[in-house]
Design an enzyme around this catalytic site. Structure first.
Site, PDB file in Angstrom:
ATOM      1  N   VAL A  74       1.257  -3.641   4.160  1.00 27.67           N
ATOM      2  CA  VAL A  74       1.151  -4.727   4.689  1.00 27.67           C
ATOM      3  C   VAL A  74       2.365  -5.717   4.774  1.00 27.67           C
ATOM      4  CG1 VAL A  74      -1.344  -5.181   4.879  1.00 27.67           C
ATOM      5  CG2 VAL A  74      -0.159  -5.819   2.943  1.00 27.67           C
TER       6      VAL A  74
ATOM      7  N   SER B 298       0.707  -1.336  -0.117  1.00 27.41           N
ATOM      8  CA  SER B 298       0.089  -0.030  -0.108  1.00 27.41           C
ATOM      9  C   SER B 298       0.829   1.169  -0.037  1.00 27.41           C
ATOM     10  CB  SER B 298      -0.931  -0.109   1.197  1.00 27.41           C
ATOM     11  OG  SER B 298      -2.066  -0.551   0.961  1.00 27.41           O
TER      12      SER B 298
ATOM     13  N   LYS C 138       0.178   3.583  -2.979  1.00 27.42           N
ATOM     14  CA  LYS C 138      -1.117   4.154  -3.094  1.00 27.42           C
ATOM     15  C   LYS C 138      -1.169   5.762  -3.112  1.00 27.42           C
ATOM     16  CE  LYS C 138      -3.872   0.237  -1.488  1.00 27.42           C
ATOM     17  NZ  LYS C 138      -4.424  -0.359  -0.486  1.00 27.42           N
TER      18      LYS C 138
ATOM     19  N   TYR D 243      -4.084   3.490   8.091  1.00 28.15           N
ATOM     20  CA  TYR D 243      -5.211   2.552   8.431  1.00 28.15           C
ATOM     21  C   TYR D 243      -6.038   3.053   9.597  1.00 28.15           C
ATOM     22  CZ  TYR D 243      -2.246  -0.634   5.791  1.00 28.15           C
ATOM     23  OH  TYR D 243      -1.579  -1.292   4.607  1.00 28.15           O
TER      24      TYR D 243
ATOM     25  N   TYR E 113      -3.441  -3.311 -10.568  1.00 28.88           N
ATOM     26  CA  TYR E 113      -3.423  -3.116  -9.019  1.00 28.88           C
ATOM     27  C   TYR E 113      -2.429  -4.151  -8.457  1.00 28.88           C
ATOM     28  CZ  TYR E 113      -4.765  -2.869  -4.268  1.00 28.88           C
ATOM     29  OH  TYR E 113      -4.593  -2.592  -2.941  1.00 28.88           O
TER      30      TYR E 113
HETATM   31  N1  GLU Z   1      -1.945  -5.637  -2.040  1.00 31.53           N
HETATM   32  C1  GLU Z   1      -2.630  -5.402  -0.782  1.00 31.53           C
HETATM   33  C2  GLU Z   1      -3.984  -5.610  -0.813  1.00 31.53           C
HETATM   34  O1  GLU Z   1      -4.645  -5.026  -1.699  1.00 31.53           O
HETATM   35  C3  GLU Z   1      -2.249  -4.041  -0.217  1.00 31.53           C
HETATM   36  C4  GLU Z   1      -2.503  -3.950   1.301  1.00 31.53           C
HETATM   37  C5  GLU Z   1      -2.020  -2.981   1.992  1.00 31.53           C
HETATM   38  O2  GLU Z   1      -0.751  -3.005   2.051  1.00 31.53           O
HETATM   39  O3  GLU Z   1      -2.812  -2.326   2.642  1.00 31.53           O
HETATM   40  O4  GLU Z   1      -4.840  -6.404  -0.154  1.00 31.53           O
END
Ligand code: GLU
Length: 330
Positions: free
Chosen positions: A268, A74, A77, A250, A198
């Site tokens: 994550v 993430s 993002k 988060y 993604y």
């Molecule tokens: N590729 C992970 C998902 O979409 C990223 C989640 C994350 O790092 O928050 O579930």
């Protein structure tokens, strides 16, 4: 443990000491758990702990496992959100993706007022942002994403095919989110193509050092301090940092803003990028996560560093806004 300050080591003695102490303080911490819902992530070594700091002049300080590669997850993002903002402009992106903290988990299927994703730091908003990357096919979007992430890191990055496959084979919840977005007319493209892009964007390999440099690119108004090349536009950087500040950590985003006070994003796999605006970027990597999905050591390290050096954006001494001068006497 290794201490690898670059050639400007002398000027950085005080900071090096601080980073060294904090690395020592937390290197034996075993709290938290590895992410397992993407099977490949469960193979990480819980001992890994790397920290790096990159300033807007391109100087890098790094300790521990700062050169171990892991998938960005993430932490991609904010940068992909930036790509969408640069490509479509703020109004169009705002129509499709909100800027409110969700108070829910990163993979929650809930929408703001049932209409659009809460923000681009969690999966629904991030999947819409991926669909907005210029390019018709998944591979064109991936190429664009990889180029932007590489430009922000200042080196050519690559994708970890194993993690990509692992997530693609098990990513049913993200597929559900994708089809829900399609149903809401927030995605006007082939859902599987968007998800392919993604999953690949999340599987780009980076190091803590890369994350520090990517943070420094944001701190440096969107221009990579090493290459001198612009990566994201000025207004885009302001918008990206705002959303990182309120939504980047988060369900801990509020407490993070309260205690640490820096725009940041975690992922994550255990990576974290934090930004002290106009000063430097921080990158940390430690795969043991707390129940909210943030790296335990990464959060503690940033919290202590912010406290020790007054880096909170609203610190009453306001040292954070002139950290380099205050700390290094420049
Ligand atoms: N590729 C992970 C998902 O979409 C990223 C989640 C994350 O790092 O928050 O579930």
């Amino acid at each position: 443990m290794s201490a690898e300050p670059n050639s400007s080591a002398n000027r950085y003695e005080g900071v090096i000491q601080s980073l060294h102490q904090l690395h020592e303080k937390y290197k034996d911490c075993r709290e938290g758990a590895l992410a397992t819902y993407i099977p490949e992530l469960s193979h990480a070594d819980p001992n890994w702990f790397g920290i790096a700091l990159a300033d807007v002049n391109g100087h890098v300080l790094e300790f521990g496992d700062s050169q171990i590669e892991f998938t960005i997850q993430s932490v991609s993002k904010p940068f992909i959100y930036g790509v969408a903002l640069d490509a479509l402009g703020r109004d169009e992106v705002l129509r499709l993706i909100g800027v409110e903290p969700s108070g829910d988990a990163f993979n929650s299927i809930e929408m703001q007022k049932g209409e659009r994703p809460y923000n681009a730091m969690i999966n629904p908003g991030a999947i819409v942002a991926t669909s907005l990357i210029p390019g018709k096919t998944a591979s064109e979007k991936v190429e664009h994403a990889l180029h932007t992430l590489s430009e922000a890191a200042g080196r050519q990055l690559r994708i970890d095919e194993n993690t990509y496959r692992s997530e693609s084979e098990t990513g049913h919840r993200n597929r559900a989110i994708g089809y829900f977005l399609r149903n809401l007319n927030l995605l006007d493209q082939n859902v599987d193509e968007v998800l392919e892009a993604y999953f690949r964007q999340c599987s780009v390999l980076v190091t803590a050092r890369d994350l520090a440099m990517m943070g420094a690119t944001l701190a440096n108004m969107g221009t990579n301090p090493l290459t001198g090349r612009p990566v994201l536009g000025l207004e885009t950087v302001r918008d990206v940092l705002s959303v990182m500040f309120t939504c980047g950590m988060y369900d801990f985003a509020g407490e993070w803003a309260f205690r640490v006070g820096m725009p940041a994003k975690s992922g994550v796999s255990g990576g974290l990028t934090a930004v002290v605006n106009r000063q430097f970027g921080i990158g940390t990597f430690s795969p043991l996560l707390d129940p909210m999905g943030n790296s335990v050591r990464g959060v503690r390290f940033c919290r202590d560093l912010a406290e020790a050096h007054g880096l909170h954006a609203f610190n009453f001494t306001n040292v954070g806004s002139r950290f380099i001068e205050a700390t290094l006497g420049l």
